[in-house]
Design a protein around this motif. Structure first.
Motif, mmCIF file in Angstrom:
data_model
loop_
_atom_site.group_PDB
_atom_site.id
_atom_site.type_symbol
_atom_site.label_atom_id
_atom_site.label_comp_id
_atom_site.label_asym_id
_atom_site.label_seq_id
_atom_site.Cartn_x
_atom_site.Cartn_y
_atom_site.Cartn_z
ATOM 1 N N TRP A 23 29.156 50.937 41.391
ATOM 2 C CA TRP A 23 30.529 50.245 40.852
ATOM 3 C C TRP A 23 30.978 49.221 41.422
ATOM 4 N N ASN A 81 40.866 36.762 41.055
ATOM 5 C CA ASN A 81 39.499 36.784 41.728
ATOM 6 C C ASN A 81 39.692 36.300 43.150
ATOM 7 N N GLN A 137 30.415 41.771 39.550
ATOM 8 C CA GLN A 137 30.325 40.634 38.570
ATOM 9 C C GLN A 137 31.497 40.200 38.041
ATOM 10 N N GLY A 140 35.938 35.539 35.856
ATOM 11 C CA GLY A 140 37.152 34.776 36.060
ATOM 12 C C GLY A 140 37.141 33.682 37.027
#
Ligand code: FMN
Length: 204
Positions: A23, A81, A137, A140
């Motif tokens: 995840w 991010n 991954q 942004g």
């Protein structure tokens, strides 16, 4: 919230271990360092992915935390991010070849470049899981600025970042970044994804 609670999700319980447990973590351990051996293995996983006509239309910027390249990359992250990505042990920037170079050479099958790069990235993340590393991954960031900063030629397209590292302690990060890990992980039902006989007719 622990990794165990984020995965496996219903339906994923019987997947192979490294897919079942994967995840996208948003809390990386900022003290963890990735070794060169591990980094090489991740790149080999991507390198040995299949591709259309074996064209291998991929390249990666390899940016371990603390490297000059990492310092160049981080200012271009989106605000959302910019908190969690820099804590990861390494960022790979995935780049697809989308056309021939000035010498006319290039992959014959550029129509599949994005597909191929995505598959190479997936292989990298599965290999990361097998090393006990987490990955996330992200798209942004300012792609044009990154392409310019690293001198990526026009016939290559910067696509995504892949942050890899060890899962960290949510208590040690900004609550907004910790909350990202609470987001529900959902998927479209299989009946919307897998069709039989005719488009839209659910398989099984
Ligand atoms: C191409 C791509 C772009 C993504 N961009 C971002 C991003 O910019 N920021 C972010 O937090 N997550 C990003 N993600 C992560 C997805 O949100 C995540 O994979 C999705 O919600 C499914 O969650 P899971 O990976 O935990 O199963 C991106 C994933 C992919 C494959």
């Amino acid at each position: 919230m622990t990794a165990a609670k984020r995965a496996p999700q219903p339906g994923a319980e019987d997947l192979t271990e490294h897919l079942r447990d994967r995840w996208s973590v948003s809390v990386f351990d900022a003290d963890h360092e990735i070794s060169e051996t591990e980094t090489r293995l991740l790149l080999e996983a991507a390198r040995w992915a299949p591709s259309a006509g074996n064209s291998q239309p991929w390249s990666f910027l390899v940016l371990p935390r603390g490297s000059a390249g990492h310092e160049t990359f981080v200012p271009h992250l989106s605000r959302g991010n910019s908190g969690w990505v820099p804590r990861a042990s390494i960022v790979f920037v995935a780049v697809a070849q989308v056309g021939p170079g000035p010498d006319g050479k290039g992959p014959k099958w550029t129509g599949y470049s994005y597909y191929d790069l995505g598959q190479a990235a997936a292989h990298l993340t599965v290999q990361a899981a097998s090393l006990g590393l987490s990955s996330h991954q992200f798209a942004g960031f300012d792609h044009d600025a990154v392409a310019a900063a690293f001198g990526v030629p026009d016939w290559w397209k910067v696509m995504t970042g892949i942050a890899v590292g060890r899962h960290g302690d949510p208590a040690q990060v900004d609550p907004r970044d910790a909350e990202r890990e609470e987001r529900e992980r959902v998927r479209r039902p299989l009946a919307e994804v897998a069709y039989a006989d005719k488009w839209g007719t659910p398989w099984a």
